[in-house]
Enzyme design. Structure first.
Site, PDB file in Angstrom:
ATOM      1  N   HIS A 188       7.842   2.418  -6.840  1.00  0.00           N
ATOM      2  CA  HIS A 188       8.096   2.798  -5.335  1.00  0.00           C
ATOM      3  C   HIS A 188       9.471   1.987  -4.974  1.00  0.00           C
ATOM      4  O   HIS A 188       9.625   0.735  -5.518  1.00  0.00           O
ATOM      5  CB  HIS A 188       7.100   2.596  -4.348  1.00  0.00           C
ATOM      6  CG  HIS A 188       5.902   3.328  -4.543  1.00  0.00           C
ATOM      7  ND1 HIS A 188       4.738   3.277  -4.594  1.00  0.00           N
ATOM      8  CD2 HIS A 188       5.726   4.672  -4.282  1.00  0.00           C
ATOM      9  CE1 HIS A 188       3.965   4.007  -4.389  1.00  0.00           C
ATOM     10  NE2 HIS A 188       4.698   5.129  -4.331  1.00  0.00           N
ATOM     11  N   CYS A 195       1.433  -2.336  -0.363  1.00  0.00           N
ATOM     12  CA  CYS A 195       0.741  -1.336  -0.501  1.00  0.00           C
ATOM     13  C   CYS A 195      -0.640  -1.241   0.012  1.00  0.00           C
ATOM     14  O   CYS A 195      -1.056  -0.066   0.591  1.00  0.00           O
ATOM     15  CB  CYS A 195       0.364  -1.146  -1.973  1.00  0.00           C
ATOM     16  SG  CYS A 195       1.816  -1.514  -3.167  1.00  0.00           S
TER      17      CYS A 195
HETATM   18  C1  CIR Z   1      -0.095   4.304  -7.934  1.00  0.00           C
HETATM   19  O1  CIR Z   1       0.429   4.334  -8.883  1.00  0.00           O
HETATM   20  O2  CIR Z   1       0.162   5.144  -6.887  1.00  0.00           O
HETATM   21  C2  CIR Z   1      -0.804   3.023  -7.756  1.00  0.00           C
HETATM   22  N1  CIR Z   1      -1.657   2.666  -8.629  1.00  0.00           N
HETATM   23  C3  CIR Z   1      -0.149   1.933  -7.085  1.00  0.00           C
HETATM   24  C4  CIR Z   1       0.599   2.182  -5.522  1.00  0.00           C
HETATM   25  C5  CIR Z   1       1.283   0.960  -5.131  1.00  0.00           C
HETATM   26  N2  CIR Z   1       1.690   1.354  -3.897  1.00  0.00           N
HETATM   27  C6  CIR Z   1       2.687   1.022  -3.515  1.00  0.00           C
HETATM   28  O3  CIR Z   1       3.640   0.624  -4.278  1.00  0.00           O
HETATM   29  N3  CIR Z   1       3.331   1.206  -2.113  1.00  0.00           N
END
Ligand code: CIR
Length: 266
Positions: A168, A255
């Protein structure tokens, strides 16, 4: 200069599910330890509360192994919230799970209907604009729909690129104050932050970029001493939070919460 991009009254978090062992990850470095992940999560929630937040702590969602990463499924602004449309198929249903909570808080809750996709981990709200990084999860159609939705509240969206291979946009940057962005060198080199002061993560400490400024504190993942020291020297109050288990799922400080001040309550 206002400070609504980093001073908030509220946060939403979600306790990691046992199924988080099955969460998405770019590289498998082993299953996360859920007990330790929950200990870190409790420290994270406590740090938000110590900064004055009312924290809405949602229960785990076993059907969604990545649901503790609540940030991705909504963009919370003062005027209202936008439910996003995750680009990861296994995460699409998380957005609907968040909607009732946001409807209980905001008068206006809008929804990205598609066909585009957008995850709010790719969205950095600053004092003057909303930066969105195109990524494997966030595409041009998703950005166009978000731009249209938040335009009614007067926000300007600027599209940037998330570095290749980075999950992200905010994996690589975070807002420190109205003028300042903490960024990896690779993202800053792309030139999108010219109008801001940037503080770079130390070499080899790129994962420190996924931090959050919440009121007076900068919550930084633990284990990045040179970046922590640079922030401390720059005058920020750094609070380090263990993140070893979420890091196995490519998750960091941003996140794990939605942060906001609903209009009229700030
Ligand atoms: C994913 O791959 O969507 C989750 N394992 C991690 C999400 C992390 N979120 C973020 O960077 N905002």
């Amino acid at each position: 200069m206002s400070d609504r991009s980093y001073r908030f009254t509220h946060a939403i978090t979600r306790l990691p599910a046992v199924s988080a062992t099955k969460g998405l990850r770019a590289v498998d470095t082993g299953a996360p330890d859920i007990t330790l992940m929950r200990t870190h999560h409790a420290a994270y929630v406590a740090a938000l509360k110590a900064e004055g937040a009312t924290v809405i702590e949602l229960p785990p969602l076993e059907a969604f192994p990545d649901a503790q990463f609540v940030e991705d499924v909504a963009l919370c602004l003062q005027e209202g919230a936008v439910i996003t449309r995750p680009g990861a198929a296994t995460r699409l249903g998380e957005a609907a799970e968040m909607a009732p909570t946001l409807r209980g808080i905001y008068d206006e809750v809008l929804t990205v209907e598609g066909p585009g996709t957008i995850e709010a981990g790719d969205v950095l709200t600053t004092e003057r604009e909303i930066l969105v990084g195109r990524s494997a999860r966030t595409n041009a159609d998703g950005i166009a729909e978000l731009t249209d939705l938040v335009g009614r509240w007067g926000y300007r969206v600027r599209e940037l690129e998330t570095p290749p291979g980075v999950l992200h946009f905010k994996t690589d940057c975070s807002l420190l104050d109205a003028e300042t962005i903490l960024s990896t060198a690779r993202l800053a080199a792309a030139g999108g932050f010219k109008a801001y002061r940037t503080i770079l993560t130390a070499e080899g400490e790129e994962a420190a970029a996924n931090a959050i400024r919440f009121n007076d504190a900068v919550l930084l993942p633990a284990g990045f001493p040179r970046t922590a020291e640079a922030l401390d020297r720059a005058g920020y109050k750094v609070v380090q939070i263990g993140n070893s288990e979420c890091a196995k799922l490519d998750g960091g400080m941003s996140c794990l919460s939605l942060r906001f001040t609903p209009k009229g309550r700030g």
